[in-house]
Write a protein that holds these residues in place. Sequence first.
Motif, PDB file in Angstrom:
ATOM      1  N   MET A 186       0.841  -1.193   0.000  1.00 48.71           N
ATOM      2  CA  MET A 186       0.000   0.000   0.000  1.00 48.71           C
ATOM      3  C   MET A 186       0.884   1.254   0.000  1.00 48.71           C
ATOM      4  SD  MET A 186      -2.516   0.565   3.153  1.00 48.71           S
ATOM      5  CE  MET A 186      -1.852   1.832   4.174  1.00 48.71           C
ATOM      6  N   MET A 187       1.926   1.182   0.822  1.00 43.81           N
ATOM      7  CA  MET A 187       2.858   2.300   0.910  1.00 43.81           C
ATOM      8  C   MET A 187       3.621   2.481  -0.403  1.00 43.81           C
ATOM      9  SD  MET A 187       5.152   2.644   4.185  1.00 43.81           S
ATOM     10  CE  MET A 187       6.745   3.369   4.149  1.00 43.81           C
ATOM     11  N   LEU A 188       3.942   1.353  -1.019  1.00 43.66           N
ATOM     12  CA  LEU A 188       4.634   1.422  -2.306  1.00 43.66           C
ATOM     13  C   LEU A 188       3.769   2.175  -3.318  1.00 43.66           C
ATOM     14  CD1 LEU A 188       7.028   0.518  -4.085  1.00 43.66           C
ATOM     15  CD2 LEU A 188       5.742  -1.559  -4.603  1.00 43.66           C
ATOM     16  N   GLY A 189       2.475   1.920  -3.297  1.00 40.08           N
ATOM     17  CA  GLY A 189       1.557   2.641  -4.176  1.00 40.08           C
ATOM     18  C   GLY A 189       1.652   4.141  -3.953  1.00 40.08           C
ATOM     19  N   ALA A 190       1.691   4.532  -2.689  1.00 45.32           N
ATOM     20  CA  ALA A 190       1.770   5.960  -2.364  1.00 45.32           C
ATOM     21  C   ALA A 190       3.092   6.551  -2.862  1.00 45.32           C
ATOM     22  CB  ALA A 190       1.624   6.144  -0.859  1.00 45.32           C
ATOM     23  N   TYR A 191       4.182   5.817  -2.684  1.00 43.56           N
ATOM     24  CA  TYR A 191       5.484   6.310  -3.164  1.00 43.56           C
ATOM     25  C   TYR A 191       5.512   6.410  -4.686  1.00 43.56           C
ATOM     26  CZ  TYR A 191       7.981   6.342   1.282  1.00 43.56           C
ATOM     27  OH  TYR A 191       8.414   6.643   2.529  1.00 43.56           O
ATOM     28  N   LEU A 192       4.878   5.442  -5.347  1.00 42.13           N
ATOM     29  CA  LEU A 192       4.810   5.504  -6.806  1.00 42.13           C
ATOM     30  C   LEU A 192       4.092   6.779  -7.237  1.00 42.13           C
ATOM     31  CD1 LEU A 192       3.992   1.788  -7.725  1.00 42.13           C
ATOM     32  CD2 LEU A 192       6.111   3.047  -8.199  1.00 42.13           C
ATOM     33  N   LEU A 193       3.031   7.118  -6.509  1.00 41.67           N
ATOM     34  CA  LEU A 193       2.297   8.337  -6.827  1.00 41.67           C
ATOM     35  C   LEU A 193       3.210   9.558  -6.658  1.00 41.67           C
ATOM     36  CD1 LEU A 193      -0.302   9.885  -7.456  1.00 41.67           C
ATOM     37  CD2 LEU A 193      -0.807   9.890  -5.003  1.00 41.67           C
ATOM     38  N   PHE A 194       3.966   9.561  -5.566  1.00 39.15           N
ATOM     39  CA  PHE A 194       4.866  10.687  -5.308  1.00 39.15           C
ATOM     40  C   PHE A 194       5.878  10.836  -6.442  1.00 39.15           C
ATOM     41  CE2 PHE A 194       8.803  12.455  -3.682  1.00 39.15           C
ATOM     42  CZ  PHE A 194       8.355  13.634  -3.100  1.00 39.15           C
ATOM     43  N   THR A 195       6.470   9.724  -6.840  1.00 36.70           N
ATOM     44  CA  THR A 195       7.497   9.774  -7.882  1.00 36.70           C
ATOM     45  C   THR A 195       6.918  10.201  -9.221  1.00 36.70           C
ATOM     46  OG1 THR A 195       8.778   8.091  -6.759  1.00 36.70           O
ATOM     47  CG2 THR A 195       9.236   8.404  -9.091  1.00 36.70           C
ATOM     48  N   LEU A 196       5.783   9.609  -9.580  1.00 37.33           N
ATOM     49  CA  LEU A 196       5.176   9.970 -10.855  1.00 37.33           C
ATOM     50  C   LEU A 196       4.736  11.433 -10.839  1.00 37.33           C
ATOM     51  CD1 LEU A 196       3.097   6.900 -12.048  1.00 37.33           C
ATOM     52  CD2 LEU A 196       5.409   7.594 -12.627  1.00 37.33           C
ATOM     53  N   ALA A 197       4.265  11.889  -9.683  1.00 39.83           N
ATOM     54  CA  ALA A 197       3.859  13.292  -9.569  1.00 39.83           C
ATOM     55  C   ALA A 197       5.057  14.205  -9.820  1.00 39.83           C
ATOM     56  CB  ALA A 197       3.250  13.556  -8.193  1.00 39.83           C
ATOM     57  N   SER A 198       6.224  13.801  -9.301  1.00 38.22           N
ATOM     58  CA  SER A 198       7.422  14.610  -9.535  1.00 38.22           C
ATOM     59  C   SER A 198       7.836  14.553 -11.003  1.00 38.22           C
ATOM     60  CB  SER A 198       8.585  14.116  -8.672  1.00 38.22           C
ATOM     61  OG  SER A 198       8.122  13.710  -7.415  1.00 38.22           O
ATOM     62  N   LEU A 199       7.626  13.406 -11.639  1.00 38.81           N
ATOM     63  CA  LEU A 199       8.024  13.249 -13.044  1.00 38.81           C
ATOM     64  C   LEU A 199       7.112  14.036 -13.987  1.00 38.81           C
ATOM     65  CD1 LEU A 199       8.989   9.465 -13.292  1.00 38.81           C
ATOM     66  CD2 LEU A 199      10.506  11.468 -13.340  1.00 38.81           C
ATOM     67  N   PHE A 200       5.801  13.845 -13.795  1.00 40.39           N
ATOM     68  CA  PHE A 200       4.835  14.529 -14.668  1.00 40.39           C
ATOM     69  C   PHE A 200       4.298  15.765 -13.962  1.00 40.39           C
ATOM     70  CE2 PHE A 200       4.238   9.918 -15.538  1.00 40.39           C
ATOM     71  CZ  PHE A 200       4.807   9.900 -16.795  1.00 40.39           C
ATOM     72  N   LYS A 201       5.112  16.773 -13.839  1.00 38.22           N
ATOM     73  CA  LYS A 201       4.706  17.974 -13.083  1.00 38.22           C
ATOM     74  C   LYS A 201       3.402  18.558 -13.626  1.00 38.22           C
ATOM     75  CE  LYS A 201       7.084  19.155  -9.505  1.00 38.22           C
ATOM     76  NZ  LYS A 201       8.432  18.722  -9.482  1.00 38.22           N
ATOM     77  N   GLY A 202       3.273  18.535 -14.980  1.00 44.17           N
ATOM     78  CA  GLY A 202       2.105  19.189 -15.566  1.00 44.17           C
ATOM     79  C   GLY A 202       0.792  18.436 -15.416  1.00 44.17           C
ATOM     80  N   GLY A 203       0.863  17.107 -15.315  1.00 46.56           N
ATOM     81  CA  GLY A 203      -0.394  16.353 -15.373  1.00 46.56           C
ATOM     82  C   GLY A 203      -0.658  15.511 -14.150  1.00 46.56           C
TER      83      GLY A 203
END
Lengths: 270, 290
Positions: free
Chosen positions: B39-56
């Motif tokens: 579950m935590m891994l899911g949250a971290y994935l969100l954090f990383t992808l959020a940093s990668l795709f700043k615009g979307g």
Amino acid sequence: MTESPPMLRLEKVEVVYKKVITAIQGVSLDVQQGQIVVFLGTNGAGKTTTLRAISGFIGTDDAWVTEGRILFEGQDIANWPPQKVANRGIALVPEREKIFETLTVMDNLEASVGAGASRATRKRMIDTVFDHFPRLATAKTRLAGYLSGGERQMLAIGSALLCEPRLLLVDEMSMGLAPRLVEELLDHIVTLKKTLGLTILLVEQSAHLALGIADYGYVIENGRIVLDGTRERLGGHKDVQEFYLGQGGGDARKSYREVKQYRRSRRWYG
Amino acid sequence: MQVLANLVVLTAIYALISCGYVLIYRVSRVLNLAHGELMMLGAYLLFTLASLFKGGPELAFAGAVGLSLLVGFVLYVVLMRKMTGELVIAAVLVTIALGILLRGLMVLIWTARDLHPISVLGWKNPPVPLGGGTSISSVALATILVAVVLYLALMLFFRYTRWGLQMRAVGERPLLAAQRGIKLHAVYALAWALSTFSGGLAGMLLALDSGLGSTMVIVGLKAFPAALVGGLDSLLGAVVGSFIVAAAEILAIHFIDPLISDVVPFVVLIAMLLVRPWGLFGTKEEIERV
Ligand SMILES: Nc1ncnc2c1ncn2[C@@H]1O[C@H](COP(=O)(O)OP(=O)(O)O)[C@@H](O)[C@H]1O
Ligand SMILES: [Mg+2]
């Protein structure tokens, strides 16, 4: 005797449970296309193990075919997983745990239809099963866990048919059922063989009823085939009369092995 | 009133997490004790992808949800698949080891700092007034909605789809299912994928609401009693269990001491195991005795 290549051929098959328990050894048998072959033997002789070897083990069985070959239509299927064997054209009606008790009759049947069948195809196939077993149609929405013994057996056979097998393996169908019901089910088996062109390997403890519909028979004792022959030959055989047809009279509690040791030279296949 | 609102939110959180335990247990009798970490891994994935795709941010969120699904699938195929045929307890031990491994990896990759994916995504989380001075955060409201939709979808899935039917069949009798031509490994892989999908979703929502840190594993563990109280193999049971555990926890916070809130679910668990080891909605026969 020359014969056409059999649909199913077991060649000196050995099955070992839990890496140490050898349940059957050197079992060889042929099932000719279009025949009903009966497989006789007392409790613990290795009948179920033989059928399971054909239909495939899963990891939790901790069982393997350690020797020999299982040729189905010429292809060695030994140690294939059950789903692959089912898709290859062999369906098993197991001895126990033969239906999904927490599912309705309809869901039991739906779950057994091969993947990829369209909704219309599934309906047509299931309707064919209902044609054979009208009692299932009236119990469609009932939970399978509440079915009677006979209905369970019908559902199990019906589900197996939905895998569209060419070879049907049936394990001790008569267990726990009234003789009348067994006769009825055996009639169904004969009808299925005729209408669907099925080949059938039928396991039974008692030769009484089964031998009546069989073309050929094998007798297994202690994990080895000890006798085989046509219905006429087996039915007329003194051992079979005494121990599987219960016509011996007198001291019928003697073990089969005792008799065979003084009366017949051992006939190991393999 | 606020207490009631909090109870609903907490129930939704536990329900969202506990259905992941139920999905895997129901088809394979395996308790996935790495669920909190996944579950935590899911949250971290969100954090990383959020940093990668700043615009979307929507793209990042959808990507993280999709990846969570994939994580479960891959885990089954490369790891848990090898465990079929082994004792259930061995498989459970593997999930424990997996959890520890994942926790270590996550600290290595993302450090142990608290992160806030919501600010990276650029989303806001304003309180939503519910009348009578009661309010919950927007993310909490979203959590409730997601939980409701997910449970309805899962129930429909089990009831009306072929995959759902196959999962029920495999859950009852894997051998018979295989003999009927059902592909066991595909069904198990799907259960794992759905489990990490729902767990990942829960982790993401939790992280959006209250940040992302090591305490999240505790939340995941607290949802385990919720699943078990419900009987582990029933979705309805998981909802009821989540409600009971959430209620006990909130009552304890209000009337005893907030400090014991993390302990309460496990007290409920022990009480349940003593009285009805198969849970409220579980199947009695199917408990494997130790
Ligand atoms: N799962 C198993 N593990 C170990 N031994 C087994 C297992 N199943 C069957 N056996 C053994 O294999 C032998 C044959 O059993 P089985 O094939 O069930 O006989 P039958 O069906 O003719 O009654 C028996 O000695 C039995 O104890
Ligand atoms: Mg048997």
